[in-house]
Design a protein around this motif. Structure first.
Motif, PDB file in Angstrom:
ATOM      1  N   SER A 195     -45.560-109.929 -57.961  1.00  0.00           N
ATOM      2  CA  SER A 195     -44.993-109.744 -56.641  1.00  0.00           C
ATOM      3  C   SER A 195     -43.544-109.320 -56.827  1.00  0.00           C
ATOM      4  N   ARG A 196     -43.228-108.157 -56.391  1.00  0.00           N
ATOM      5  CA  ARG A 196     -41.873-107.627 -56.581  1.00  0.00           C
ATOM      6  C   ARG A 196     -41.043-107.846 -55.335  1.00  0.00           C
ATOM      7  N   GLU A 197     -39.812-108.243 -55.539  1.00  0.00           N
ATOM      8  CA  GLU A 197     -38.890-108.384 -54.418  1.00  0.00           C
ATOM      9  C   GLU A 197     -38.289-107.032 -54.052  1.00  0.00           C
ATOM     10  N   LYS A 198     -38.051-106.196 -55.069  1.00  0.00           N
ATOM     11  CA  LYS A 198     -37.492-104.870 -54.843  1.00  0.00           C
ATOM     12  C   LYS A 198     -38.572-103.833 -55.141  1.00  0.00           C
ATOM     13  N   ASN A 199     -38.466-102.711 -54.491  1.00  0.00           N
ATOM     14  CA  ASN A 199     -39.438-101.640 -54.686  1.00  0.00           C
ATOM     15  C   ASN A 199     -38.798-100.430 -55.363  1.00  0.00           C
ATOM     16  N   ASP A 200     -37.908-100.701 -56.288  1.00  0.00           N
ATOM     17  CA  ASP A 200     -37.217 -99.630 -57.002  1.00  0.00           C
ATOM     18  C   ASP A 200     -38.082 -99.068 -58.125  1.00  0.00           C
ATOM     19  N   SER A 201     -37.903 -97.802 -58.386  1.00  0.00           N
ATOM     20  CA  SER A 201     -38.733 -97.146 -59.392  1.00  0.00           C
ATOM     21  C   SER A 201     -38.510 -97.724 -60.780  1.00  0.00           C
ATOM     22  N   LEU A 202     -37.286 -98.055 -61.120  1.00  0.00           N
ATOM     23  CA  LEU A 202     -36.994 -98.599 -62.438  1.00  0.00           C
ATOM     24  C   LEU A 202     -37.752 -99.896 -62.686  1.00  0.00           C
ATOM     25  N   GLY A 203     -37.805-100.761 -61.702  1.00  0.00           N
ATOM     26  CA  GLY A 203     -38.548-102.012 -61.841  1.00  0.00           C
ATOM     27  C   GLY A 203     -40.033-101.772 -62.035  1.00  0.00           C
ATOM     28  N   TYR A 204     -40.586-100.863 -61.242  1.00  0.00           N
ATOM     29  CA  TYR A 204     -42.010-100.545 -61.400  1.00  0.00           C
ATOM     30  C   TYR A 204     -42.283 -99.937 -62.771  1.00  0.00           C
ATOM     31  N   ILE A 205     -41.431 -99.039 -63.200  1.00  0.00           N
ATOM     32  CA  ILE A 205     -41.640 -98.377 -64.492  1.00  0.00           C
ATOM     33  C   ILE A 205     -41.628 -99.398 -65.620  1.00  0.00           C
ATOM     34  N   LYS A 206     -40.674-100.304 -65.619  1.00  0.00           N
ATOM     35  CA  LYS A 206     -40.600-101.323 -66.676  1.00  0.00           C
ATOM     36  C   LYS A 206     -41.844-102.205 -66.669  1.00  0.00           C
ATOM     37  N   GLU A 207     -42.292-102.611 -65.503  1.00  0.00           N
ATOM     38  CA  GLU A 207     -43.473-103.474 -65.400  1.00  0.00           C
ATOM     39  C   GLU A 207     -44.731-102.748 -65.869  1.00  0.00           C
ATOM     40  N   LEU A 208     -44.914-101.521 -65.423  1.00  0.00           N
ATOM     41  CA  LEU A 208     -46.099-100.758 -65.809  1.00  0.00           C
ATOM     42  C   LEU A 208     -46.076-100.438 -67.300  1.00  0.00           C
ATOM     43  N   LEU A 209     -44.913-100.126 -67.831  1.00  0.00           N
ATOM     44  CA  LEU A 209     -44.786 -99.878 -69.262  1.00  0.00           C
ATOM     45  C   LEU A 209     -45.204-101.107 -70.059  1.00  0.00           C
ATOM     46  N   SER A 210     -44.753-102.252 -69.650  1.00  0.00           N
ATOM     47  CA  SER A 210     -45.127-103.498 -70.329  1.00  0.00           C
ATOM     48  C   SER A 210     -46.641-103.699 -70.316  1.00  0.00           C
ATOM     49  N   ASP A 211     -47.274-103.386 -69.202  1.00  0.00           N
ATOM     50  CA  ASP A 211     -48.731-103.523 -69.112  1.00  0.00           C
ATOM     51  C   ASP A 211     -49.454-102.535 -70.016  1.00  0.00           C
ATOM     52  N   HIS A 212     -48.986-101.289 -70.045  1.00  0.00           N
ATOM     53  CA  HIS A 212     -49.596-100.305 -70.945  1.00  0.00           C
ATOM     54  C   HIS A 212     -49.471-100.757 -72.395  1.00  0.00           C
ATOM     55  N   GLU A 213     -48.301-101.246 -72.755  1.00  0.00           N
ATOM     56  CA  GLU A 213     -48.098-101.702 -74.131  1.00  0.00           C
ATOM     57  C   GLU A 213     -48.972-102.898 -74.467  1.00  0.00           C
ATOM     58  N   SER A 214     -49.172-103.783 -73.505  1.00  0.00           N
ATOM     59  CA  SER A 214     -50.056-104.931 -73.712  1.00  0.00           C
ATOM     60  C   SER A 214     -51.498-104.471 -73.921  1.00  0.00           C
ATOM     61  N   ILE A 215     -51.932-103.512 -73.133  1.00  0.00           N
ATOM     62  CA  ILE A 215     -53.281-102.955 -73.294  1.00  0.00           C
ATOM     63  C   ILE A 215     -53.398-102.267 -74.653  1.00  0.00           C
ATOM     64  N   LEU A 216     -52.370-101.539 -75.057  1.00  0.00           N
ATOM     65  CA  LEU A 216     -52.385-100.864 -76.364  1.00  0.00           C
ATOM     66  C   LEU A 216     -52.595-101.857 -77.502  1.00  0.00           C
ATOM     67  N   ILE A 217     -51.878-102.950 -77.457  1.00  0.00           N
ATOM     68  CA  ILE A 217     -52.017-103.964 -78.507  1.00  0.00           C
ATOM     69  C   ILE A 217     -53.444-104.509 -78.519  1.00  0.00           C
TER      70      ILE A 217
ATOM     71  N   GLU B 184     -50.997 -94.566 -75.045  1.00  0.00           N
ATOM     72  CA  GLU B 184     -49.749 -94.262 -75.745  1.00  0.00           C
ATOM     73  C   GLU B 184     -48.989 -93.150 -75.022  1.00  0.00           C
ATOM     74  N   LYS B 185     -49.708 -92.127 -74.593  1.00  0.00           N
ATOM     75  CA  LYS B 185     -49.055 -91.024 -73.884  1.00  0.00           C
ATOM     76  C   LYS B 185     -48.555 -91.466 -72.518  1.00  0.00           C
ATOM     77  N   MET B 186     -49.351 -92.257 -71.809  1.00  0.00           N
ATOM     78  CA  MET B 186     -48.923 -92.738 -70.498  1.00  0.00           C
ATOM     79  C   MET B 186     -47.686 -93.634 -70.634  1.00  0.00           C
ATOM     80  N   ALA B 187     -47.664 -94.458 -71.676  1.00  0.00           N
ATOM     81  CA  ALA B 187     -46.511 -95.327 -71.924  1.00  0.00           C
ATOM     82  C   ALA B 187     -45.283 -94.483 -72.266  1.00  0.00           C
ATOM     83  N   TRP B 188     -45.472 -93.458 -73.047  1.00  0.00           N
ATOM     84  CA  TRP B 188     -44.371 -92.567 -73.391  1.00  0.00           C
ATOM     85  C   TRP B 188     -43.772 -91.954 -72.120  1.00  0.00           C
ATOM     86  N   MET B 189     -44.646 -91.500 -71.215  1.00  0.00           N
ATOM     87  CA  MET B 189     -44.173 -90.899 -69.962  1.00  0.00           C
ATOM     88  C   MET B 189     -43.346 -91.911 -69.152  1.00  0.00           C
ATOM     89  N   LEU B 190     -43.766 -93.158 -69.143  1.00  0.00           N
ATOM     90  CA  LEU B 190     -43.001 -94.197 -68.450  1.00  0.00           C
ATOM     91  C   LEU B 190     -41.681 -94.457 -69.193  1.00  0.00           C
TER      92      LEU B 190
END
Length: 157
Positions: A94-116, A146-152
């Motif tokens: 649940s995000r308090e702010k809807n800024d792109s940077l916050g979403y990008i960091k969160e989604l990147l973390s999820d992609h990296e978790s899936i990669l592992i 990996e490519k999707m994470a790179w884009m983020l």
């Protein structure tokens, strides 16, 4: 009718169960990416709105492919929100702010978790469970993430 594809039924079941967890992760990540697309605000709204849309469309295709891989092994994929939330190792945020940077960091973390998670299963599918096809499949899936994470990640420099 059971799939007779040269892999023991017990191994097919183990791979299908494992892929069900992958499917749950993909669905949760898809939903989180959709939320970013719908809710992002800021001066970069338009470009990030389009960026997140491209990513969730790619994830939608992945979801379908993973489910069909499970079916090709003779099993049925999990297909309810309840199952996905029970199987995923990702968290709903649940995000308090809807800024792109916050979403990008969160989604990147999820992609990296899936990669592992995917990387940890490549050898097990091929060697212990004798399923080189699923091993190859998740190797390709890993490369996509990996490519999707790179884009983020490129947005964070």
């Amino acid at each position: 009718m059971e799939a007779q594809i040269g892999i023991k039924q017990e191994f097919l079941l183990q791979v299908a169960i494992s892929l069900g967890k992958v499917l749950a992760d993909e669905f949760v990540l898809y939903t989180k990416t959709r939320k970013a697309h719908w809710c992002v605000t800021g001066s970069d709204f338009h470009s990030k709105h389009l960026f997140f849309e491209a990513q969730y469309n790619q994830l939608a295709d992945i979801i379908d492919d993973v489910a069909e891989r499970i079916r090709s092994l003779g099993h049925f994929p999990p297909a309810t929100l309840k199952e996905y939330l029970e199987l995923t190792h990702l968290t709903e945020q649940s995000r308090e702010k809807n800024d792109s940077l916050g979403y990008i960091k969160e989604l990147l973390s999820d992609h990296e978790s899936i990669l592992i998670h995917l990387r940890e299963n490549i050898d097990g599918y091929a060697n212990a469970l004798k399923d080189a096809g699923s091993s190859d499949y998740i190797t390709g899936l890993m490369e996509t993430h990996e490519k999707m994470a790179w884009m983020l990640r490129a947005h964070l420099d």
